[in-house]
Write a protein that holds these residues in place. Structure first.
Motif, short mmCIF file in Angstrom:
data_model
loop_
_atom_site.label_atom_id
_atom_site.label_comp_id
_atom_site.label_asym_id
_atom_site.label_seq_id
_atom_site.Cartn_x
_atom_site.Cartn_y
_atom_site.Cartn_z
N THR A 1 47.44 6.85 43.22
CA THR A 1 48.23 6.31 44.33
C THR A 1 49.57 5.81 43.79
OG1 THR A 1 47.33 4.07 44.09
CG2 THR A 1 46.14 5.59 45.54
N TRP A 2 50.52 5.63 44.70
CA TRP A 2 51.81 5.13 44.26
C TRP A 2 51.70 3.70 43.76
CZ3 TRP A 2 54.07 0.82 46.27
CH2 TRP A 2 53.64 0.38 47.53
N LEU B 1 53.01 2.61 40.08
CA LEU B 1 54.01 1.57 39.92
C LEU B 1 53.49 0.44 39.03
CD1 LEU B 1 56.82 0.58 40.74
CD2 LEU B 1 55.77 -0.51 42.74
N TRP B 2 52.23 0.07 39.23
CA TRP B 2 51.63 -0.99 38.41
C TRP B 2 51.67 -0.60 36.93
CZ3 TRP B 2 49.05 -5.58 40.14
CH2 TRP B 2 48.43 -6.29 39.12
N TRP B 3 51.25 0.61 36.63
CA TRP B 3 51.22 1.08 35.23
C TRP B 3 52.63 1.13 34.65
CZ3 TRP B 3 53.58 5.69 33.68
CH2 TRP B 3 53.37 6.03 32.33
N ARG B 4 53.60 1.63 35.43
CA ARG B 4 54.96 1.81 34.91
C ARG B 4 55.64 0.47 34.62
NH1 ARG B 4 58.16 2.77 32.08
NH2 ARG B 4 59.97 4.16 32.15
N MET C 1 56.17 -3.13 52.11
CA MET C 1 56.91 -4.21 51.46
C MET C 1 55.97 -5.25 50.88
SD MET C 1 60.04 -4.92 50.77
CE MET C 1 59.48 -5.41 49.16
N ASN C 2 54.89 -5.53 51.59
CA ASN C 2 53.90 -6.49 51.08
C ASN C 2 53.26 -5.98 49.79
OD1 ASN C 2 54.41 -8.16 53.26
ND2 ASN C 2 52.72 -7.35 54.49
N ASP C 3 52.92 -4.68 49.77
CA ASP C 3 52.33 -4.10 48.55
C ASP C 3 53.33 -4.11 47.40
OD1 ASP C 3 50.00 -3.68 49.90
OD2 ASP C 3 50.31 -1.53 50.24
N LYS D 1 53.58 -9.55 40.29
CA LYS D 1 52.51 -9.77 39.31
C LYS D 1 52.75 -9.05 37.99
CE LYS D 1 48.73 -10.64 42.59
NZ LYS D 1 47.42 -10.16 43.10
N THR D 2 53.47 -7.95 38.02
CA THR D 2 53.64 -7.16 36.80
C THR D 2 54.92 -7.52 36.05
OG1 THR D 2 54.61 -5.42 38.19
CG2 THR D 2 52.29 -5.20 37.61
N ALA D 3 56.01 -7.81 36.74
CA ALA D 3 57.27 -8.14 36.08
C ALA D 3 57.33 -9.63 35.77
CB ALA D 3 58.45 -7.74 36.96
#
Length: 384
Positions: A154-155, A159-162, A222-224, A231-233
């Motif tokens: 999924t996108w 995005l989380w991994w990247r 936008m919420n996602d 949380k990742t940055a």
């Protein structure tokens, strides 16, 4: 022989200079653009695009609004060079497809093909060619069709991994990965070249710029995005540039022009350091200062005012440093006192334990046992 030595010297100087330039560019802040295209619920379907058989142009670039995406990618170009050296990647993210452009590699690929014009045929057409090709060339363009089995189906997972990968790279250099979401309700930046951008960017390793297509970014998406990026940055900032709402490609151009003026990274670093309320106070103070200087009738008075303000700022800085040192010294003394108190308590506890053992044996603190005293008394009586 002399010509050969001279040629070798020239080559050495060239490669030495090139290595130095690459080292300096690697140390600078890198920018990544996250462009969301969500016109259709299923996202971008590369099979729906049709290239012209005669001229190799795209006959329907308006499909999935890829014409707007191509205009936004063109905003990453710069006069005198194909792409800006500080822009690393451009991500066109949609619900089921992700087009990723590695701009340095893409620039080399276009230069080798002598097609540096960023037309729809080169931008969209290269992605279409990479999507259908079995052996993909080193074009720097990848098309990820989501929904298949794998670590990034999924996108959201992509995005989380990247971003987590970028965050780890920043942490290795003791810097930060910052997400900047261009939003009308965000904090408006001062956009003044107060300080050189590179001096203020020492702690910022990478900046991820989040923008939307013509249809914007819907609230559930936008919420996602907000949840994943926050949380990742290391930091997630909502900002806006002066001038009100603009088309996405205009916003990207204005964003990088602010970077060229040296104000962008300074503003971001101050916003990270002071927070939203503190940055608002800074903006108000700077605006009042400029108004105060503008009201002076002659240049001499304005210079005197600036010198007085500089003296006040230096005195305030010294006061803050002294307070910080006093606070540090106070904490050290409190820590030493606590350690001394703990040692005294330990000694008292040891004495209490020793005295308790003596009492259990019928002894008192500093006294002999009752049996020992009886033996001494009997011995004295016997001798007497």
């Amino acid at each position: 022989i002399t010509c050969s030595i001279r040629a070798q010297a020239v080559k050495f100087i060239y490669w030495r200079r090139r290595a130095l330039i690459e080292h300096v560019m690697a140390a600078r802040t890198k920018f990544y653009i996250l462009y969301w295209e969500g016109k259709d619920e299923d996202g971008i379907n590369m099979n729906g695009l049709k290239p012209c058989r005669t001229c190799s142009k795209i006959t329907n670039p308006y499909l999935y609004r890829l014409d707007n995406m191509q205009a936004c990618l063109r905003s990453c170009a710069k006069e005198g060079e194909l792409f800006r050296e500080e822009v690393a990647e451009f991500w066109c993210v949609s619900p089921w497809s992700i087009l990723c452009y590695n701009l340095p590699k893409f620039g080399v690929y276009l230069s080798q093909r002598r097609t540096k014009a960023l037309t729809e045929a080169t931008v969209i057409g290269t992605a279409l060619a990479m999507h259908g090709a079995k052996e993909k060339a080193e074009s720097g363009v990848t098309v990820d069709a989501l929904g298949s089995k794998g670590p990034c189906d999924t996108w959201q997972s992509w995005l989380w991994w990247r971003v987590m990968e970028m965050k780890m790279q920043a942490q290795q250099q003791h810097k930060k990965c910052v997400v900047v979401h261009l939003d009308g309700a965000g904090v408006e930046l001062m956009n003044m070249p107060i300080s050189p951008g590179e001096a203020a960017a020492e702690d910022i390793h990478s900046v991820i710029m989040v923008v939307g297509g013509p249809d914007g970014i819907k609230k559930p998406i936008m919420n996602d995005l907000s949840e994943i990026l926050s949380k990742t940055a290391h930091a997630y900032l909502k900002i806006r540039l002066p001038g009100g709402r603009q088309h996405t490609h205009v916003v990207i151009s204005d964003f990088f022009m602010a970077h060229d003026r040296g104000s962008l990274l300074y503003d971001l670093s101050q916003l990270l350091r002071l927070g939203q309320s503190g940055y608002a106070n800074l903006k108000e103070g700077v605006s009042s200062l400029w108004s105060l200087i503008a009201q002076q009738r002659d240049q001499h008075t304005a210079v005197e005012l600036l010198q007085k303000l500089q003296a006040v700022a230096e005195e305030f800085s010294k006061t803050q440093v002294a307070k910080k040192e006093a606070s540090t010294e106070g904490k050290t003394q409190a820590k030493d006192a606590k350690a001394s108190s703990s040692a005294d308590q330990a000694d008292a506890g040891e004495a209490a334990v020793r005295n308790g053992a003596m009492l259990r044996n019928g002894e008192g603190p500093g006294e002999s046992s009752s049996s020992a005293n009886q033996q001494k008394w009997i011995k004295k009586k016997t001798e007497g």
